[in-house]
Write an enzyme that holds these catalytic residues in place. Structure first.
Site, PDB file in Angstrom:
ATOM      1  N   ARG A  54       0.860  -1.185   0.000  1.00 39.40           N
ATOM      2  CA  ARG A  54       0.000   0.000   0.000  1.00 39.40           C
ATOM      3  C   ARG A  54       0.899   1.239   0.000  1.00 39.40           C
ATOM      4  O   ARG A  54       2.110   1.129   0.112  1.00 39.40           O
ATOM      5  CB  ARG A  54      -0.932  -0.011   1.220  1.00 39.40           C
ATOM      6  CG  ARG A  54      -0.204  -0.543   2.449  1.00 39.40           C
ATOM      7  CD  ARG A  54      -0.555   0.087   3.715  1.00 39.40           C
ATOM      8  NE  ARG A  54      -0.415   1.514   3.719  1.00 39.40           N
ATOM      9  CZ  ARG A  54       0.732   2.156   3.889  1.00 39.40           C
ATOM     10  NH1 ARG A  54       1.869   1.523   4.041  1.00 39.40           N
ATOM     11  NH2 ARG A  54       0.768   3.474   3.899  1.00 39.40           N
ATOM     12  N   GLY A  55       0.257   2.420  -0.078  1.00 37.15           N
ATOM     13  CA  GLY A  55       1.039   3.643  -0.146  1.00 37.15           C
ATOM     14  C   GLY A  55       1.365   3.949  -1.604  1.00 37.15           C
ATOM     15  O   GLY A  55       1.675   3.038  -2.392  1.00 37.15           O
ATOM     16  N   ALA A  56       1.302   5.239  -1.946  1.00 41.85           N
ATOM     17  CA  ALA A  56       1.349   5.638  -3.354  1.00 41.85           C
ATOM     18  C   ALA A  56       2.544   5.060  -4.127  1.00 41.85           C
ATOM     19  O   ALA A  56       2.380   4.420  -5.175  1.00 41.85           O
ATOM     20  CB  ALA A  56       1.351   7.159  -3.436  1.00 41.85           C
ATOM     21  N   ARG A  95      -7.170  -0.057  -7.003  1.00 43.06           N
ATOM     22  CA  ARG A  95      -7.389   1.066  -6.071  1.00 43.06           C
ATOM     23  C   ARG A  95      -7.455   2.357  -6.899  1.00 43.06           C
ATOM     24  O   ARG A  95      -6.643   2.548  -7.801  1.00 43.06           O
ATOM     25  CB  ARG A  95      -6.268   1.143  -5.026  1.00 43.06           C
ATOM     26  CG  ARG A  95      -6.190  -0.126  -4.166  1.00 43.06           C
ATOM     27  CD  ARG A  95      -5.391   0.076  -2.914  1.00 43.06           C
ATOM     28  NE  ARG A  95      -6.019   1.026  -2.007  1.00 43.06           N
ATOM     29  CZ  ARG A  95      -5.394   1.567  -0.962  1.00 43.06           C
ATOM     30  NH1 ARG A  95      -4.137   1.270  -0.707  1.00 43.06           N
ATOM     31  NH2 ARG A  95      -6.023   2.416  -0.172  1.00 43.06           N
ATOM     32  N   GLN A 208      -2.735   2.844   9.984  1.00 47.64           N
ATOM     33  CA  GLN A 208      -1.398   2.793   9.367  1.00 47.64           C
ATOM     34  C   GLN A 208      -0.364   3.547  10.212  1.00 47.64           C
ATOM     35  O   GLN A 208       0.822   3.220  10.189  1.00 47.64           O
ATOM     36  CB  GLN A 208      -1.422   3.397   7.958  1.00 47.64           C
ATOM     37  CG  GLN A 208      -2.128   2.548   6.916  1.00 47.64           C
ATOM     38  CD  GLN A 208      -3.553   2.965   6.712  1.00 47.64           C
ATOM     39  OE1 GLN A 208      -4.219   3.401   7.657  1.00 47.64           O
ATOM     40  NE2 GLN A 208      -4.068   2.861   5.493  1.00 47.64           N
ATOM     41  N   ASP A 249      -1.342  10.996  -2.014  1.00 45.33           N
ATOM     42  CA  ASP A 249      -1.587   9.911  -2.968  1.00 45.33           C
ATOM     43  C   ASP A 249      -1.849  10.431  -4.374  1.00 45.33           C
ATOM     44  O   ASP A 249      -1.753   9.684  -5.356  1.00 45.33           O
ATOM     45  CB  ASP A 249      -2.775   9.064  -2.504  1.00 45.33           C
ATOM     46  CG  ASP A 249      -2.440   8.388  -1.186  1.00 45.33           C
ATOM     47  OD1 ASP A 249      -2.614   9.024  -0.127  1.00 45.33           O
ATOM     48  OD2 ASP A 249      -1.974   7.244  -1.222  1.00 45.33           O
ATOM     49  N   ASN A 259      -4.918  12.864   0.363  1.00 50.30           N
ATOM     50  CA  ASN A 259      -4.139  12.006   1.270  1.00 50.30           C
ATOM     51  C   ASN A 259      -5.105  11.279   2.195  1.00 50.30           C
ATOM     52  O   ASN A 259      -6.329  11.484   2.125  1.00 50.30           O
ATOM     53  CB  ASN A 259      -3.135  12.852   2.074  1.00 50.30           C
ATOM     54  CG  ASN A 259      -2.065  12.009   2.733  1.00 50.30           C
ATOM     55  OD1 ASN A 259      -1.455  11.158   2.089  1.00 50.30           O
ATOM     56  ND2 ASN A 259      -1.840  12.204   4.031  1.00 50.30           N
ATOM     57  N   LYS A 260      -4.577  10.435   3.051  1.00 52.09           N
ATOM     58  CA  LYS A 260      -5.398   9.602   3.918  1.00 52.09           C
ATOM     59  C   LYS A 260      -6.434  10.435   4.674  1.00 52.09           C
ATOM     60  O   LYS A 260      -6.145  11.534   5.130  1.00 52.09           O
ATOM     61  CB  LYS A 260      -4.477   8.861   4.899  1.00 52.09           C
ATOM     62  CG  LYS A 260      -5.141   7.863   5.814  1.00 52.09           C
ATOM     63  CD  LYS A 260      -5.972   6.840   5.099  1.00 52.09           C
ATOM     64  CE  LYS A 260      -5.226   6.042   4.070  1.00 52.09           C
ATOM     65  NZ  LYS A 260      -6.102   5.220   3.211  1.00 52.09           N
TER      66      LYS A 260
END
Ligand code: MRU
Length: 367
Positions: A54-56, A95, A208, A249, A259-260
């Site tokens: 996960r994560g960009a 995603r 996270q 992201d 972003n999150k």
């Protein structure tokens, strides 16, 4: 970065097995450190969608290696092009928010198309996947080199007192191939002997921050404190945060950042309390086709079970427990967009710029 003293990246080609990619399966961290073998497009798509990775930046690198696996599968199929296209669609549908996914897929499609023979297409897809991963690591290292100067400047009048940095989610090395975006300047500062202390937002619902960022920082010896998601505003009001530093992201040309979920609220609190709010990103996270951001960036909605249940270690096993009334529905928006007016600056591999189109284009004139 190091895990128990041993250097790791988050994704790599398995030694001696050129048809297998290895990843760190992040689902059970920090309680269990597990390496997973990925040998098909289906497995790579599942790993992205179900957030083993996960994560960009890491989603982009995984997509790059996914397209390499796609060429291996296409070679065995009756129609190379059709098989490749179908794998592209499968990976693309995993995603929606991190733009690095489609950026890496398109880059792979272009280089594969430019090669003639099938064997050449396979060779170039692997070479390019490795380049995407290496570039991600190199760009994050450079983000660290630029961002550390910001932290150094804040630390100077503090006379050795730690610079208190608040971060949200995990924009650490686990979200990239190495170093991380938001964490790169923090690691660089710590390594340069600048005293830093990080407030880590737990980042509900998947935590996270509490699970991954805290683990990473701990592995590198960076002092940190996990806080519940709603604490940041209070800390900022009381002068306990010198800098907010997050990842993104997808970044619009205006400088707005997706972003999150919860990042926007931190940016509002930062502005109200005159705390600088910086966002770190490699250029692969810019979406050059999106101007505004708030209404254009697709926001992922995930399973409501992630909100209704919480996971953790219980008597040596990872267990999931129900938090809410069993019949109450929940909504799970995974990202939000922070408008550019709330962003003090963007830290990129080419330097730091203001969050506006003119300043961004000055750093990236070729775009
Ligand atoms: O849903 P995730 O875990 O893939 O979200 C990505 C993130 O960790 C954050 O939004 C991060 O700050 C930006 S990605 C480097």
């Amino acid at each position: 970065m190091n895990v128990n003293g041993k250097p790791y990246r988050t994704i790599w080609l398995k030694e001696g097995e050129p048809r297998t990619i290895q990843i760190i399966d992040q689902r059970n961290l920090p309680h269990e450190f597990k390496i997973e073998n990925i040998s098909s497009v289906t497995e790579m798509a599942r790993a992205i969608k179900e957030m083993h990775v996960r994560g960009a930046g890491l989603i982009g690198a995984a997509a790059g290696f996914g397209m390499y696996l796609a060429t291996l599968e296409a070679e065995k199929s009756e129609d190379f092009e059709r098989s490749l296209q179908s794998s592209y669609e499968t990976l693309k549908s995993t995603r929606p928010t991190a733009v690095n996914l489609v950026w890496a897929l398109d880059r792979q499609i272009d280089v594969i198309a430019a090669a003639d023979r099938i064997s050449e297409k396979i060779r170039i897809a692997l070479e390019s996947a490795q380049q995407i991963a290496d570039e991600d690591a190199a760009f994050c290292r450079r983000i660290g080199e630029h961002g550390v100067e910001l932290i150094r400047a804040i630390s100077q009048p503090k006379d050795g007192e730690p610079v208190n940095i608040l971060t949200h989610c995990n924009a650490g090395w686990l979200a990239f191939v190495d170093y991380g975006s938001a964490t790169a300047p923090i690691y660089a500062a710590h390594d340069a002997g600048i005293a830093v202390h990080v407030y880590v937002d737990e980042t509900r619902p998947r935590n996270q921050g509490a699970r991954l960022t805290a683990w990473e920082l701990g592995q590198h010896g960076v002092p940190h404190t996990i806080i519940a998601d709603n604490v940041g505003g209070h800390l900022m009001q009381h002068g306990m945060v010198d800098l907010v530093l997050t990842g993104t992201d997808r970044t619009a040309v205006s400088g707005a950042v997706a972003n999150k979920i919860g990042t926007y609220l931190k940016a509002l609190a930062a502005q109200d309390n005159d705390v600088p709010f910086y966002v770190a990103l490699p250029s692969s996270t810019f979406d050059w086709d999106i101007r505004d951001g708030v209404n254009e960036i697709p926001i992922e909605q995930r399973d409501d079970e992630e909100v209704r249940f919480a996971e953790g270690l219980c008597e040596g096993q990872i267990k999931s427990v129900l938090l809410s009334p069993g019949t109450s529905p929940a909504a799970n928006y995974a990202f939000d967009v922070t408008p550019a007016r709330l962003v003090t600056g963007l830290i990129t591999e080419r330097g730091i710029c203001d969050a506006n189109e003119a300043s961004i284009r000055k750093l990236f004139p070729e775009k």
